[in-house]
Design an enzyme around this catalytic site. Structure first.
Site, PDB file in Angstrom:
ATOM      1  N   ARG A 553       0.820  -1.206   0.000  1.00 20.61           N
ATOM      2  CA  ARG A 553       0.000   0.000   0.000  1.00 20.61           C
ATOM      3  C   ARG A 553       0.864   1.269   0.000  1.00 20.61           C
ATOM      4  O   ARG A 553       0.517   2.252  -0.657  1.00 20.61           O
ATOM      5  CB  ARG A 553      -0.915   0.016   1.227  1.00 20.61           C
ATOM      6  CG  ARG A 553      -2.132  -0.895   1.100  1.00 20.61           C
ATOM      7  CD  ARG A 553      -3.080  -0.718   2.267  1.00 20.61           C
ATOM      8  NE  ARG A 553      -4.245  -1.590   2.114  1.00 20.61           N
ATOM      9  CZ  ARG A 553      -5.362  -1.246   1.486  1.00 20.61           C
ATOM     10  NH1 ARG A 553      -5.451  -0.051   0.939  1.00 20.61           N
ATOM     11  NH2 ARG A 553      -6.364  -2.089   1.406  1.00 20.61           N
ATOM     12  N   GLU A 586      -2.106  -8.564   3.675  1.00 18.72           N
ATOM     13  CA  GLU A 586      -3.548  -8.546   3.893  1.00 18.72           C
ATOM     14  C   GLU A 586      -4.178  -9.795   3.309  1.00 18.72           C
ATOM     15  O   GLU A 586      -3.741 -10.299   2.279  1.00 18.72           O
ATOM     16  CB  GLU A 586      -4.171  -7.304   3.241  1.00 18.72           C
ATOM     17  CG  GLU A 586      -3.640  -5.988   3.789  1.00 18.72           C
ATOM     18  CD  GLU A 586      -4.296  -4.799   3.117  1.00 18.72           C
ATOM     19  OE1 GLU A 586      -5.351  -4.995   2.462  1.00 18.72           O
ATOM     20  OE2 GLU A 586      -3.774  -3.673   3.233  1.00 18.72           O
ATOM     21  N   GLU A 597     -10.286  -1.113  -5.525  1.00 18.36           N
ATOM     22  CA  GLU A 597      -9.534  -0.327  -4.563  1.00 18.36           C
ATOM     23  C   GLU A 597      -8.123  -0.058  -5.074  1.00 18.36           C
ATOM     24  O   GLU A 597      -7.580   1.037  -4.885  1.00 18.36           O
ATOM     25  CB  GLU A 597      -9.475  -1.066  -3.225  1.00 18.36           C
ATOM     26  CG  GLU A 597      -8.808  -0.245  -2.127  1.00 18.36           C
ATOM     27  CD  GLU A 597      -8.764  -0.972  -0.800  1.00 18.36           C
ATOM     28  OE1 GLU A 597      -8.333  -0.361   0.183  1.00 18.36           O
ATOM     29  OE2 GLU A 597      -9.132  -2.163  -0.759  1.00 18.36           O
ATOM     30  N   ASP A 654     -12.288   7.219 -11.146  1.00 14.93           N
ATOM     31  CA  ASP A 654     -12.528   8.634 -10.861  1.00 14.93           C
ATOM     32  C   ASP A 654     -11.460   9.462 -11.574  1.00 14.93           C
ATOM     33  O   ASP A 654     -10.581  10.056 -10.963  1.00 14.93           O
ATOM     34  CB  ASP A 654     -12.502   8.873  -9.358  1.00 14.93           C
ATOM     35  CG  ASP A 654     -12.946  10.278  -8.999  1.00 14.93           C
ATOM     36  OD1 ASP A 654     -13.841  10.809  -9.687  1.00 14.93           O
ATOM     37  OD2 ASP A 654     -12.391  10.861  -8.050  1.00 14.93           O
ATOM     38  N   HIS A 866     -17.498   0.971   2.265  1.00 14.53           N
ATOM     39  CA  HIS A 866     -16.470   0.210   1.552  1.00 14.53           C
ATOM     40  C   HIS A 866     -16.641   0.565   0.074  1.00 14.53           C
ATOM     41  O   HIS A 866     -17.482  -0.014  -0.628  1.00 14.53           O
ATOM     42  CB  HIS A 866     -16.646  -1.295   1.761  1.00 14.53           C
ATOM     43  CG  HIS A 866     -16.454  -1.738   3.172  1.00 14.53           C
ATOM     44  ND1 HIS A 866     -15.229  -1.708   3.800  1.00 14.53           N
ATOM     45  CD2 HIS A 866     -17.339  -2.211   4.092  1.00 14.53           C
ATOM     46  CE1 HIS A 866     -15.355  -2.160   5.048  1.00 14.53           C
ATOM     47  NE2 HIS A 866     -16.626  -2.470   5.252  1.00 14.53           N
ATOM     48  N   CYS A 868     -14.849  -0.026  -2.410  1.00 11.01           N
ATOM     49  CA  CYS A 868     -14.476  -1.066  -3.373  1.00 11.01           C
ATOM     50  C   CYS A 868     -15.627  -2.037  -3.623  1.00 11.01           C
ATOM     51  O   CYS A 868     -15.664  -2.715  -4.651  1.00 11.01           O
ATOM     52  CB  CYS A 868     -13.230  -1.814  -2.910  1.00 11.01           C
ATOM     53  SG  CYS A 868     -13.354  -2.453  -1.246  1.00 11.01           S
TER      54      CYS A 868
END
Length: 900
Positions: A553, A586, A597, A654, A866, A868
């Site tokens: 990340r 994760e 995401e 986006d 959430h 995603c």
């Protein structure tokens, strides 16, 4: 024609009467030209022969079994207008062609003709002074049984005759006969080519033994006929402009021999009468199957390009869209038109492109109404496919001609095209194995191109503004019944007996086309997965059926860039596998949410102004490539790959680019008008420069050298042309300055960055039908959704509930009442908070699968989401006021992506 008129026009010396045409004593031409009497006789004889040839070509000898190919009475003779007959008469005279003896049925007229001719040269002057009129050559008659084709004048003549007798049956019979005959309709309403006196003299000049005086007098009757034809220039007959064996004129590739204006005038006069309109309808029913047979089996268009005339004439009927035609006549005609060869379709499109927007709309609505009528009146489903309905498919093919006419007739920008990539996208290393396994990749060099588009040399993207909006060509009832999985199969197989509406993407809406693209992407993913399995079996490689990205990340750009660059260099085909993202440290299975995401985090990082890859305009809320960026081309390639992967994996991003970016992706360069969207301040300044009425050079004092600021705010000078600082912008060259300024701003200054970006995009989409199916504005809709279609009522109807909530829960009812009461900007903030973007997906908010889940009892905590998975976690607040206050605070102060 009365006897006095004949005496005036049919004049010739008696000496010529006794000498047949074939035995005419040409020794007269060799006589001493110093002898005035011999010269006079020679001119008179030549004049008389030309007149006889003319009468033979226009009226015939009267023998119905005449075998003379140059006689109007010959069964195989092609009728010609006055101009053509006059010119042909001169040619026949020079080649000493055969002249027929008058048949007994014409003896009366013939003897009168010879008698008048015998009156000598005294009457020749009358011939010179008087023009032959239309009624002289074509006297009104009540019997029209021998009429095989129509002209505008002939229609009016019959119409006047019918009005006098108050009986329209002769006109109805003529229309039925001519409009039900392909040959008759092809020969009707011809546009006669106007022959000048110079052209006539040029033809006569071939006879070296004639002097100028002889030529002018010999052409007396021919000139009179020509002038009469000029007086009625709308007159059209069968042969004057024919391209074929009838002695007519050769047509240019895009010319047609039918007078469209005359056809419109005739329809305008006749269609007001219901009985006459029925004749057109019945004739079309009879005509269409014969035309379809001619085009299918006899290749008639290649032999006679004038065959196209009948389609032009029929399509001018403004009543084609009426209910009477929709049942039988129009479907049959569409089937016939759909059989036209490609050059004929292109010629029709070019002709119709010259029509007005209203005429284009009328033809478009004609075919659209037929399609809608057939779709509504039948029950189409997976067993009864609309693709198998010949009427619908034929009308769609005809609509394609109108569509390209609409493109050609619009505002075209044919020149500004992006250069192709210097290095082509590398082919997959699996190609050899695919060929061995019979799985050779289709369309290696890119997506297919419509044959009609190639024939016309124009693309939809070349059209800035069509005559009528592209959206009017979309047929929603057809989209509702179209089985897209079957249609896509027909599209890929490309068989002649199965029609795919994907070959006519203009009739499909964005939702339907997106579904076709989805099938293409999924099948390509499955194909890559199967190839991978076969590779693992044959070569013992590790099985890797997905495009796996394992990223951290806090280093998401570096990790994604390194991994995607390695894939692009080693095996670009892996980019077409299904994306599978895993965040290091994760746990989670990527079923679409993790990938979404990943896209959101990558975009947030890349479009961060601190990085400097893109500049952000606060006014337009749009990003543009930073020409002074220090980032490598690989970074821009990555963002191109990300956009391609988003389309490929059906994710909305986006992203906020101006439309010119999507036009450039489709192969078109940016121009001055694109600045209005991407750089509105510069556009307004340049527009004021173009509109300035004073002296630009004296008042503005600008040159072809412009200045820009780099990332640190330092000014940089750029020359738009050589010695730019010494070339002032004037009223004369300001258009050139504006064009070069736009070229620099939108193309040259960001050339390196955009080429890398486009290359990354094409790595994923190079084999996709994306360019074939979508226009630039639809590409934007695919990538980032729509800002216009925010129908929250549709979103409410499709939303699902979890954790104890249902549609009837009090909190849910309060929630939707609150959301519906929001202002437009608040609704966009809610979408941004819940889904990660403030735009609706293709097809509107009804296509968005949102879930509202219970997140505990009443509390002071804010709602969370959430993004995603499009999940809203909503506590069960006690009151509607508290719900509104908590929700507004959450969506107003939320920032960024991911889970809040």
């Amino acid at each position: 024609m009365n006897s006095e008129e004949k005496q005036d026009c049919e004049c010739a010396p008696p000496q010529a009467e006794s000498t047949p045409a074939g035995e005419y004593d040409r020794s007269l031409e060799e006589s001493d030209i110093e002898n005035p009497e011999a010269s006079r006789m020679k001119r008179a004889a030549a004049k008389h022969l030309i007149e006889r040839y003319y009468h033979q070509l226009t009226e015939g000898c009267g023998n119905e079994a005449c075998a003379n190919d140059f006689c109007a009475s010959c069964p195989g003779f092609c009728r010609m207008d006055n101009n053509a007959a006059a010119v042909k008469a001169l040619e026949l005279y020079k080649m000493n062609a055969k002249l027929c003896d008058p048949h007994p049925s014409k003896k009366g007229a013939s003897s009168a003709y010879l008698e008048n001719s015998a009156k000598g040269p005294r009457h020749n002057s009358a011939c010179s002074d008087r023009k032959m009129t239309y009624r002289d050559l074509h006297p009104i008659r009540d019997d029209f049984k021998d009429l095989s084709y129509l002209t505008e004048e002939k229609v009016y003549e019959i119409l006047d005759s019918c009005r006098e007798k108050e009986d329209y049956s002769p006109l109805i019979r003529v229309i039925g006969r001519v409009f039900s005959s392909a040959d008759g309709l092809v020969q009707s309403f011809r546009m006669a080519k106007q022959h000048t006196k110079e052209e006539l003299k040029s033809l006569q000049a071939k006879d070296e033994d004639k002097d100028e005086d002889e030529k002018e007098k010999a052409a007396c009757s021919a000139t009179a006929m020509e002038e009469d034809s000029e007086a009625s220039s709308s007159s059209q007959t069968a042969d004057g402009a024919s391209q074929g064996d009838c002695g007519g004129q050769k047509l240019a590739p895009d010319e047609v021999s039918v007078d469209v204006d005359a056809v419109r005038r005739v329809y305008c006069r006749l269609l007001a009468n219901e009985k006459i309109e029925a004749a057109f309808l019945n004739a079309l029913v009879y005509l269409s199957p014969n035309v379809e047979c001619d085009l299918t089996y006899h290749n008639v268009y290649s032999r006679d390009p004038n065959y196209l005339n009948l389609f032009i004439i029929v399509m001018e009927n403004s009543n084609l869209h009426s209910p009477e035609y929709l049942e039988i006549a129009l479907p049959l005609f569409c089937k016939a038109m759909s059989k036209l060869p490609l050059p004929a379709l292109a010629k029709l499109a070019r002709l119709w492109s010259q029509y007005s927007a209203e005429q284009i709309r009328r033809m478009m609505e004609t075919f659209q109404q037929l399609i809608t009528y057939k779709v509504i009146s039948n029950e189409f489903n997976s067993r009864n496919l609309v693709n198998d309905d010949d009427s619908v498919t034929a009308a769609t093919k005809c609509l394609k001609i109108v569509y390209y006419a609409n493109v050609l007739g619009g505002d075209l920008d044919m020149g500004h095209n992006e250069d192709e990539d210097e290095e082509p996208v590398p082919e997959s290393s699996e190609l050899t194995l695919q060929e061995l396994l019979g799985e050779e990749r289709r369309n290696k060099k890119g997506p297919r191109v419509d044959p009609l588009e190639t024939e016309l040399g124009v693309k939809t993207t070349d059209c800035r503004c069509p005559l009528i909006p592209f959206e009017e060509f979309v047929n929603e009832p057809l989209n509702d019944v179209l089985e897209m999985d079957k249609d896509y199969t027909f599209f890929k197989v490309e068989t002649e007996n199965k029609f795919s509406f994907m070959t006519c993407p203009f009739i499909l809406n964005a939702v339907t086309k997106n579904l076709g693209l989805y099938y293409d992407n999924r099948i390509r993913m499955y194909s890559e997965r199967r190839i991978t399995v076969l590779y693992s079996l044959v070569q013992g490689q590790q099985l890797n059926p997905y495009l796996r990205l394992k990223v951290r990340r806090d280093h998401i750009i570096d990790d994604a860039l390194v991994r995607l660059e390695m894939i692009a260099m080693e095996n670009p085909a892996d980019l077409k596998k299904q994306l599978y993202v895993e965040f290091e440290g994760e746990q989670g299975v990527d079923e679409g949410g993790v990938s979404k995401e990943f896209f959101q985090l990558v975009l947030e990082e890349i479009f961060n102004p601190d990085i400097g890859m893109f500049t952000y305009d606060e006014t337009t809320k749009l990003f543009w490539f930073n020409p002074s960026s220090f980032e490598t081309e690989g970074q821009f390639t990555l963002i191109g790959i990300v956009l391609g992967l988003a389309i490929y994996n059906n994710c909305i991003l986006d992203v906020h680019f101006p439309m010119v970016v999507y036009r450039k992706l489709m192969g078109k360069k940016g121009t001055f008008r694109d600045l209005a969207d991407s750089h509105p301040v510069q556009f307004q300044s340049l527009k004021e420069l173009l509109d300035y009425e004073g002296s630009v050079e004296e008042d503005m004092m600008i040159t072809f050298q412009i200045s820009q600021t780099d990332i640190f705010g330092n000014p940089l000078m750029y020359d738009l042309k050589e010695n730019a600082d010494k070339i002032p912008v004037t009223n004369d060259n300001r258009k050139e300055f504006v064009a070069q300024y736009a070229e620099y701003m939108l193309n040259k200054s960001v050339e390196k960055q955009f080429k890398a970006f486009r290359r990354g995009f094409h790595m994923v989409t190079n084999e996709s039908p994306l360019k074939y199916l979508f226009r630039p504005e639809e590409i934007e809709l695919l990538i980032c959704g729509s800002r216009q279609n925010l129908d929250f009522q549709a979103l409410e109807e499709t939303t699902e509930y979890d954790g104890g909530y249902s549609r009837d829960s009090r909190i849910i009812k309060d929630f939707w009442e609150t959301v519906h009461s929001f202002a437009e900007e608040q609704k966009r903030l809610f979408l941004q908070f819940t889904t990660g973007t403030d735009r609706a997906p293709v097809g509107g908010l009804g296509k968005l699968k949102m879930i509202i889940a219970k997140n505990g009892p009443d509390t002071d905590r804010l709602p969370t989401s959430h993004t995603c998975f499009n999940v809203l976690l909503l506590p069960e607040y006690n009151t509607r006021e508290k719900l509104r206050e908590r929700l507004l605070k959450a969506i107003t102060y939320a920032k960024g992506f991911g889970m809040l």
